[in-house]
Write a protein that holds these residues in place. Structure first.
Motif, PDB file in Angstrom:
ATOM      1  N   THR A 173      39.121   9.786  31.394  1.00 53.80           N
ATOM      2  CA  THR A 173      39.309  11.112  31.910  1.00 53.80           C
ATOM      3  C   THR A 173      40.870  11.139  32.873  1.00 53.80           C
ATOM      4  OG1 THR A 173      38.087  10.297  33.996  1.00 53.80           O
ATOM      5  CG2 THR A 173      36.725  11.430  32.249  1.00 53.80           C
ATOM      6  N   PHE A 174      41.034   9.880  33.094  1.00 50.04           N
ATOM      7  CA  PHE A 174      42.489   9.892  33.982  1.00 50.04           C
ATOM      8  C   PHE A 174      43.325   9.956  33.161  1.00 50.04           C
ATOM      9  CE2 PHE A 174      46.285   7.577  35.056  1.00 50.04           C
ATOM     10  CZ  PHE A 174      46.343   7.648  36.537  1.00 50.04           C
ATOM     11  N   ALA A 175      43.482   9.531  31.546  1.00 51.64           N
ATOM     12  CA  ALA A 175      44.429   9.953  30.646  1.00 51.64           C
ATOM     13  C   ALA A 175      44.534  11.383  30.278  1.00 51.64           C
ATOM     14  CB  ALA A 175      44.070   9.026  29.680  1.00 51.64           C
ATOM     15  N   PHE A 176      43.084  11.943  30.276  1.00 49.44           N
ATOM     16  CA  PHE A 176      43.312  13.591  29.937  1.00 49.44           C
ATOM     17  C   PHE A 176      44.076  14.098  31.223  1.00 49.44           C
ATOM     18  CE2 PHE A 176      41.058  17.444  31.376  1.00 49.44           C
ATOM     19  CZ  PHE A 176      41.360  18.131  30.309  1.00 49.44           C
ATOM     20  N   ALA A 177      43.800  13.878  32.342  1.00 47.36           N
ATOM     21  CA  ALA A 177      44.307  14.413  33.424  1.00 47.36           C
ATOM     22  C   ALA A 177      45.912  14.492  33.515  1.00 47.36           C
ATOM     23  CB  ALA A 177      43.737  13.981  34.885  1.00 47.36           C
ATOM     24  N   GLU A 178      46.233  13.133  33.171  1.00 44.40           N
ATOM     25  CA  GLU A 178      47.678  13.234  33.130  1.00 44.40           C
ATOM     26  C   GLU A 178      48.262  13.760  31.968  1.00 44.40           C
ATOM     27  OE1 GLU A 178      50.250  11.360  35.486  1.00 44.40           O
ATOM     28  OE2 GLU A 178      48.326  12.540  36.438  1.00 44.40           O
ATOM     29  N   LEU A 179      47.539  13.594  30.754  1.00 45.34           N
ATOM     30  CA  LEU A 179      48.262  14.289  29.582  1.00 45.34           C
ATOM     31  C   LEU A 179      48.303  15.786  29.892  1.00 45.34           C
ATOM     32  CD1 LEU A 179      49.091  14.150  26.708  1.00 45.34           C
ATOM     33  CD2 LEU A 179      46.596  14.233  25.876  1.00 45.34           C
ATOM     34  N   TRP A 180      47.407  16.413  30.492  1.00 42.31           N
ATOM     35  CA  TRP A 180      47.229  17.835  30.793  1.00 42.31           C
ATOM     36  C   TRP A 180      48.310  18.258  31.544  1.00 42.31           C
ATOM     37  CZ3 TRP A 180      47.252  20.716  35.402  1.00 42.31           C
ATOM     38  CH2 TRP A 180      46.883  22.029  34.970  1.00 42.31           C
ATOM     39  N   ARG A 181      48.692  17.274  32.696  1.00 42.80           N
ATOM     40  CA  ARG A 181      49.847  17.664  33.882  1.00 42.80           C
ATOM     41  C   ARG A 181      51.132  17.515  32.923  1.00 42.80           C
ATOM     42  NH1 ARG A 181      53.624  15.059  36.400  1.00 42.80           N
ATOM     43  NH2 ARG A 181      52.712  13.162  35.645  1.00 42.80           N
ATOM     44  N   ILE A 182      51.225  16.672  32.028  1.00 49.56           N
ATOM     45  CA  ILE A 182      52.477  16.432  31.326  1.00 49.56           C
ATOM     46  C   ILE A 182      52.692  17.613  30.437  1.00 49.56           C
ATOM     47  CG2 ILE A 182      53.654  15.258  29.688  1.00 49.56           C
ATOM     48  CD1 ILE A 182      52.597  12.603  30.811  1.00 49.56           C
ATOM     49  N   THR A 183      51.750  18.173  29.783  1.00 50.36           N
ATOM     50  CA  THR A 183      51.843  19.403  28.997  1.00 50.36           C
ATOM     51  C   THR A 183      52.202  20.555  29.877  1.00 50.36           C
ATOM     52  OG1 THR A 183      50.078  18.305  27.381  1.00 50.36           O
ATOM     53  CG2 THR A 183      50.477  20.626  27.250  1.00 50.36           C
ATOM     54  N   MET A 184      51.580  20.757  31.008  1.00 48.86           N
ATOM     55  CA  MET A 184      52.187  21.979  31.716  1.00 48.86           C
ATOM     56  C   MET A 184      53.632  21.772  32.022  1.00 48.86           C
ATOM     57  SD  MET A 184      49.327  23.842  32.010  1.00 48.86           S
ATOM     58  CE  MET A 184      49.097  23.054  30.131  1.00 48.86           C
ATOM     59  N   VAL A 185      54.104  20.637  32.247  1.00 49.74           N
ATOM     60  CA  VAL A 185      55.470  20.391  32.519  1.00 49.74           C
ATOM     61  C   VAL A 185      56.306  20.985  31.415  1.00 49.74           C
ATOM     62  CG1 VAL A 185      57.367  18.846  33.345  1.00 49.74           C
ATOM     63  CG2 VAL A 185      54.806  18.750  34.211  1.00 49.74           C
ATOM     64  N   ASN A 186      55.982  20.705  30.175  1.00 54.28           N
ATOM     65  CA  ASN A 186      56.854  20.768  29.079  1.00 54.28           C
ATOM     66  C   ASN A 186      56.633  22.064  28.360  1.00 54.28           C
ATOM     67  OD1 ASN A 186      58.129  18.038  28.342  1.00 54.28           O
ATOM     68  ND2 ASN A 186      56.292  17.443  29.111  1.00 54.28           N
ATOM     69  N   LEU A 187      55.692  22.791  28.392  1.00 56.23           N
ATOM     70  CA  LEU A 187      55.210  23.987  28.142  1.00 56.23           C
ATOM     71  C   LEU A 187      55.936  25.017  28.971  1.00 56.23           C
ATOM     72  CD1 LEU A 187      51.699  23.911  26.664  1.00 56.23           C
ATOM     73  CD2 LEU A 187      53.748  23.994  25.220  1.00 56.23           C
ATOM     74  N   ARG A 188      57.140  25.010  28.858  1.00 54.42           N
ATOM     75  CA  ARG A 188      58.106  26.021  30.013  1.00 54.42           C
ATOM     76  C   ARG A 188      58.337  27.226  29.675  1.00 54.42           C
ATOM     77  NH1 ARG A 188      61.159  21.258  29.038  1.00 54.42           N
ATOM     78  NH2 ARG A 188      61.550  20.018  30.780  1.00 54.42           N
ATOM     79  N   SER A 189      58.040  27.679  28.544  1.00 55.50           N
ATOM     80  CA  SER A 189      57.996  29.029  28.126  1.00 55.50           C
ATOM     81  C   SER A 189      56.639  29.814  28.514  1.00 55.50           C
ATOM     82  CB  SER A 189      58.271  29.441  26.537  1.00 55.50           C
ATOM     83  OG  SER A 189      57.008  28.590  25.795  1.00 55.50           O
ATOM     84  N   LEU A 190      55.775  28.990  28.776  1.00 53.23           N
ATOM     85  CA  LEU A 190      54.277  29.461  29.046  1.00 53.23           C
ATOM     86  C   LEU A 190      53.997  29.203  30.475  1.00 53.23           C
ATOM     87  CD1 LEU A 190      51.778  30.837  28.210  1.00 53.23           C
ATOM     88  CD2 LEU A 190      50.728  28.571  27.498  1.00 53.23           C
ATOM     89  N   THR A 191      54.296  27.960  30.775  1.00 52.78           N
ATOM     90  CA  THR A 191      53.847  27.541  32.122  1.00 52.78           C
ATOM     91  C   THR A 191      55.102  27.496  33.329  1.00 52.78           C
ATOM     92  OG1 THR A 191      54.188  25.590  31.906  1.00 52.78           O
ATOM     93  CG2 THR A 191      51.920  26.284  31.334  1.00 52.78           C
ATOM     94  N   GLY A 192      56.186  27.727  32.929  1.00 50.96           N
ATOM     95  CA  GLY A 192      57.435  27.770  33.854  1.00 50.96           C
ATOM     96  C   GLY A 192      57.853  26.155  34.022  1.00 50.96           C
ATOM     97  N   GLY A 193      57.199  25.256  33.420  1.00 51.00           N
ATOM     98  CA  GLY A 193      57.464  23.726  33.562  1.00 51.00           C
ATOM     99  C   GLY A 193      57.449  23.350  34.973  1.00 51.00           C
ATOM    100  N   ASN A 194      58.192  22.982  35.644  1.00 52.99           N
ATOM    101  CA  ASN A 194      58.109  22.245  37.129  1.00 52.99           C
ATOM    102  C   ASN A 194      58.048  23.214  38.233  1.00 52.99           C
ATOM    103  OD1 ASN A 194      57.997  19.521  36.387  1.00 52.99           O
ATOM    104  ND2 ASN A 194      59.968  19.347  36.131  1.00 52.99           N
ATOM    105  N   GLN A 195      58.748  24.536  37.700  1.00 54.21           N
ATOM    106  CA  GLN A 195      58.623  25.580  38.486  1.00 54.21           C
ATOM    107  C   GLN A 195      57.672  26.521  38.764  1.00 54.21           C
ATOM    108  OE1 GLN A 195      61.592  26.303  40.335  1.00 54.21           O
ATOM    109  NE2 GLN A 195      62.371  24.541  39.217  1.00 54.21           N
ATOM    110  N   GLY A 196      56.432  26.186  37.910  1.00 56.98           N
ATOM    111  CA  GLY A 196      55.162  26.686  37.913  1.00 56.98           C
ATOM    112  C   GLY A 196      55.128  28.296  37.590  1.00 56.98           C
ATOM    113  N   VAL A 197      54.397  29.047  38.107  1.00 60.10           N
ATOM    114  CA  VAL A 197      53.842  30.322  38.034  1.00 60.10           C
ATOM    115  C   VAL A 197      53.576  31.110  39.100  1.00 60.10           C
ATOM    116  CG1 VAL A 197      52.648  32.322  36.620  1.00 60.10           C
ATOM    117  CG2 VAL A 197      53.012  29.807  35.680  1.00 60.10           C
ATOM    118  N   MET A 198      54.253  32.314  39.386  1.00 61.67           N
ATOM    119  CA  MET A 198      54.040  32.721  40.690  1.00 61.67           C
ATOM    120  C   MET A 198      52.728  33.739  40.312  1.00 61.67           C
ATOM    121  SD  MET A 198      56.020  31.915  43.166  1.00 61.67           S
ATOM    122  CE  MET A 198      55.589  33.214  44.152  1.00 61.67           C
ATOM    123  N   VAL A 199      51.779  34.179  41.480  1.00 59.07           N
ATOM    124  CA  VAL A 199      50.799  35.096  41.401  1.00 59.07           C
ATOM    125  C   VAL A 199      51.141  36.184  42.418  1.00 59.07           C
ATOM    126  CG1 VAL A 199      48.399  35.194  41.506  1.00 59.07           C
ATOM    127  CG2 VAL A 199      49.407  33.072  40.736  1.00 59.07           C
TER     128      VAL A 199
END
Length: 331
Positions: free
Chosen positions: A123-149
């Motif tokens: 579960t630790f590996a899944f959580a970190e893998l998910w976080r890294i994926t969110m950083v690298n899917l910049r076109s969808l998630t905004g990378g390190n900048q994130g998404v404004m609501v």
């Protein structure tokens, strides 16, 4: 837990939830600052994934740090849905809950084949893998900048929620509903099956229980509650980013659960409030505050392994018994 004990447990746990609802419901009336009210709001939203984890760990005996990532899945579903104008908050809640439950199911199909620290590592590996994926899917998630609501929160028949106090009451209602759902599950046949698997898995299997399926359902329910909470979290902060979630958030949720108590209805709620508010009441510099905070958390876990709520309840019960006069012996 016997069938006769279930009504007693249900009454006790629902009574504690009602008491918590009254206390937290009148809290904003004491004129607390907006900063403190925001801290309490975030604590309530952080309590919901801990409530879900209490079902998996408190009843099923299986610890997980995936809740931080499942929390983030709900937040990102809500944020991206709002950005693309395809999901309002009320549509995002069920969608995010289903997405997080589906992710928990996929992880559980693999992770629940093992037990103990092996499951925790997966579960630790899944959580970190998910976080890294969110950083690298910049076109969808905004990378390190994130998404404004930027979408507002509206209530049917009431309109847009603009005040922090109104969102606080929304978070309180959501937390109490989540806790009540877990109490109902805890007192149901499913809860008894989960405890049977925890106490003696081989015996439970010999009696016809599907241990893997019971644990998987508990993991999915835990994920659904975390995903729904992530939606409210995104609309409260108006921004989501990868650093807010992942394994670190999952460990914090575990600490919240251990502080309050995994088998108490209000344990995750009390734990989240202490975890969030304690640094605000320790008027020291940031580094010293973190040191004091860390030692306080360690002391709580060591002194009361079952959490503060069960320990305090035990003290109160002992005080009541001690205060009652002993019956005079009959002549």
């Amino acid at each position: 837990m016997s069938s006769r004990a279930v009504p007693s447990v249900f009454r006790t746990q629902t009574s504690s939830l009602l008491a918590a609802a009254v206390v937290l419901g009148v809290l904003p009336m004491f004129g607390i600052s907006n900063q403190l009210l925001q801290i309490f709001t975030l604590a309530l939203l952080f309590a919901i994934p801990a409530v879900g984890l209490s079902l998996l760990y408190g009843e099923g005996g299986q610890m997980s740090v995936a809740s931080g990532a499942l929390y983030g899945i709900g937040a990102y579903v809500a944020a991206i849905g709002a950005r693309e104008h395809v999901l309002t908050i009320w549509l995002a809640l069920p969608v995010a809950a289903l997405a997080a439950a589906a992710a928990a199911t996929l992880v559980g199909l693999t992770a629940l084949r093992v037990r103990g620290h092996y499951f925790l590592i997966i579960t630790f590996a899944f959580a970190e893998l998910w976080r890294i994926t969110m950083v690298n899917l910049r076109s969808l998630t905004g990378g390190n900048q994130g998404v404004m609501v930027l979408e507002p929160v509206t209530l049917p028949g009431i309109g847009e929620i603009e005040s922090l106090r109104a969102f606080y009451f929304l978070a309180l209602a959501a937390t109490l509903i989540a806790a009540l759902v877990v109490v109902l599950l805890r007192c149901s046949t499913f809860g008894r099956s989960l405890r049977a698997v925890r106490e003696n898995e081989r015996l439970a299997i010999s009696l016809g229980l599907n241990a893997a399926r019971v644990r998987l359902v508990a993991f999915a329910i835990s994920g659904a509650l975390a995903g729904a909470a992530g939606t409210l979290y995104a609309y409260n902060l108006k921004h989501v980013g990868p650093d807010l979630f992942g394994a670190t958030a999952g460990i914090q949720i575990v600490l919240v659960l251990l502080i309050g108590g995994a088998r108490s209805a209000v344990g995750p709620l009390i734990g989240a409030l202490l975890f969030a508010a304690l640094p605000e009441f320790v008027s020291l510099d940031p580094i010293t505050t973190q040191i004091v905070y860390g030692f306080a958390l360690i002391a709580i876990v060591l002194v009361s392994p079952e959490g503060l709520v069960p320990r305090i309840a035990g003290w109160l019960a002992s005080a009541v018994r001690w205060s009652q006069p002993t019956a005079a012996p009959r002549s």
